[in-house]
Design an enzyme around this catalytic site. Structure first.
Site, PDB file in Angstrom:
ATOM      1  N   PRO A 151       0.816  -1.218   0.000  1.00 56.71           N
ATOM      2  CA  PRO A 151       0.000   0.000   0.000  1.00 56.71           C
ATOM      3  C   PRO A 151       0.847   1.265   0.000  1.00 56.71           C
ATOM      4  CG  PRO A 151      -0.948  -1.615   1.467  1.00 56.71           C
ATOM      5  CD  PRO A 151       0.371  -2.179   1.026  1.00 56.71           C
ATOM      6  N   ASP A 152       0.446   2.222  -0.811  1.00 58.78           N
ATOM      7  CA  ASP A 152       1.074   3.546  -0.933  1.00 58.78           C
ATOM      8  C   ASP A 152       2.404   3.551  -1.666  1.00 58.78           C
ATOM      9  OD1 ASP A 152      -1.022   4.860   0.426  1.00 58.78           O
ATOM     10  OD2 ASP A 152      -0.150   4.342   2.333  1.00 58.78           O
TER      11      ASP A 152
END
Length: 412
Positions: free
Chosen positions: A240-241
């Protein structure tokens, strides 16, 4: 010469720190202890609000990890022991911050260009998603059977499947940790959702910094992670990210990261052809679809993924995320079989006013986790953030907070 090289390293480190400060100048961050969880909100000009997210620091048996929508390790463990019954087996090593002078470039001889398109397999099957038997909410439910909040929290949160996070850089241990989850899921005939979260320069070196010391080490760690996948269906939410929050990196560093993510996708698929691997697409309130698609393309998502994920730990409505995901996929191009998964854990009432992120009032659980969405190109609704684990306002960050869980479950 050695003095000159040292001076150049210092200058490069200073430039990187200055660039990070410029990127993070748009962020308001709240950092708390308890396994280190951070919630951060940022808004880049013209791109709307960022997102908050509290993420788990691996510290015991695999459990659904917290996450509010921006990277942050949390007190909730992800996957720690190779045998779920033991909370002390295979202790995780602490996440390592990478020295500014040791950023990795792509490994020699490894491809940095996207290969010819891989035809993705079909979306996840109709088997039920896996609920790991250990989590903070389950601990609370077992210990508080007489609490008047117990029935609602148990039925609406504790009984739902959620993602299992692997947030520690722990070579030598992660294979058994992953295998403990995937083998238990296979025995139950269910699909586990796994979140590897150890990319170097995680959170742009901010409060959630950590992960592998460099990209070569990360490649090896992902290889170890992949070795535990087994042969059954599994959903992997890859870092994530790592793509949406990559503007703090230099062009060369970003290219190296994207090449590593492409390698990770290939490694995961090679280890288990039935694995569904999804790449980071941020969410509908962050980057425009075209910009996010360009970054995904550079990271090899067309050839090395089964699609994208959005809304991790955020509150954007499912309909908005589905429409955004389709725009990103259309701009990305590639095989028609690419799909999207959406984190619906806390988006039942949509995003709060004014960009609030820390346990905002008036939120509600979103749609229950399922691989049957009825939405074109949306493969699954998932609970990646476990509802009830605080961002740091209603309780200690990353810890299960029954009052907050009860409010979410009741839609208050």
């Amino acid at each position: 010469m050695s003095g000159l090289r040292a001076q150049r390293r210092i200058e490069r480190a200073e430039r990187r720190r200055a660039k990070r400060r410029n990127v993070m100048a748009f962020a308001a961050s709240a950092v708390v202890a308890v396994g280190t969880v951070t919630g951060v909100l940022s808004a880049a000009a013209g791109e709307g609000d960022h997102r908050n997210s509290a993420r788990p620091q691996t510290s015991r048996t695999p459990v659904p990890g917290p996450l509010p929508a921006r990277p942050s390790p949390s007190a909730t463990p992800s996957a720690q022991a190779s045998v779920p019954a033991s909370r002390t087996a295979a202790p995780a090593r602490p996440s390592l911050s990478r020295p500014a002078s040791k950023r990795a470039e792509p490994s020699p001889g490894r491809p940095t260009r996207e290969p010819s398109a891989r035809t993705p397999s079909s979306p996840p099957g109709a088997a039920a998603l896996y609920r790991h038997p250990e989590s903070q909410v389950l601990d609370w439910v077992r210990a508080n059977r007489d609490d008047p909040r117990h029935p609602l929290i148990k039925n609406r949160i504790a009984d739902q499947p959620a993602a299992v996070w692997f947030a520690a850089y722990n070579p030598g241990a992660v294979t058994a940790q992953v295998r403990s989850v995937t083998s238990a899921a296979a025995t139950a005939g269910r699909i586990p959702v796994l979140v590897p979260y150890a990319i170097p320069d995680r959170d742009c070196g901010g409060a959630s910094q950590g992960g592998a010391p460099d990209l070569a080490a990360y490649d090896d760690w992902i290889g170890d992670f992949a070795a535990g996948l087994g042969g059954g269906e599994v959903i992997v939410i890859l870092e994530p990210d790592s793509i949406a929050l990559s503007d703090c990196l230099s062009d060369g560093e970003r290219q190296a990261r994207f090449a590593s993510l492409a390698r990770a996708g290939r490694t995961l698929h090679a280890a288990n052809p039935r694995a569904k691997v999804y790449f980071d697409a941020g969410h509908s309130g962050w980057h425009p679809a075209g910009k996010q698609a360009a970054a995904l393309r550079a990271a090899g998502a067309r050839s090395n993924s089964d699609g994208i994920f959005t809304n991790v730990s955020n509150f954007h409505r499912t309909a908005d995320e589905a429409a955004y995901a389709r725009r990103v996929l259309a701009a990305l191009g590639g095989p028609a079989g690419l799909g999207a998964v959406i984190d619906t854990s806390r988006n039942g009432n949509g995003p709060p006013a004014g960009g609030q992120w820390c346990d905002p009032a008036g939120r509600a659980l979103g749609r229950a986790p399922t691989t049957r969405t009825g939405e074109a190109r949306v493969d699954a609704y998932l609970w990646i953030k476990l509802p009830g684990e605080s961002d740091g306002c209603k309780g200690a960050a990353g810890t299960f907070t029954p009052d907050y869980a009860y409010q979410l479950a009741g839609g208050d």
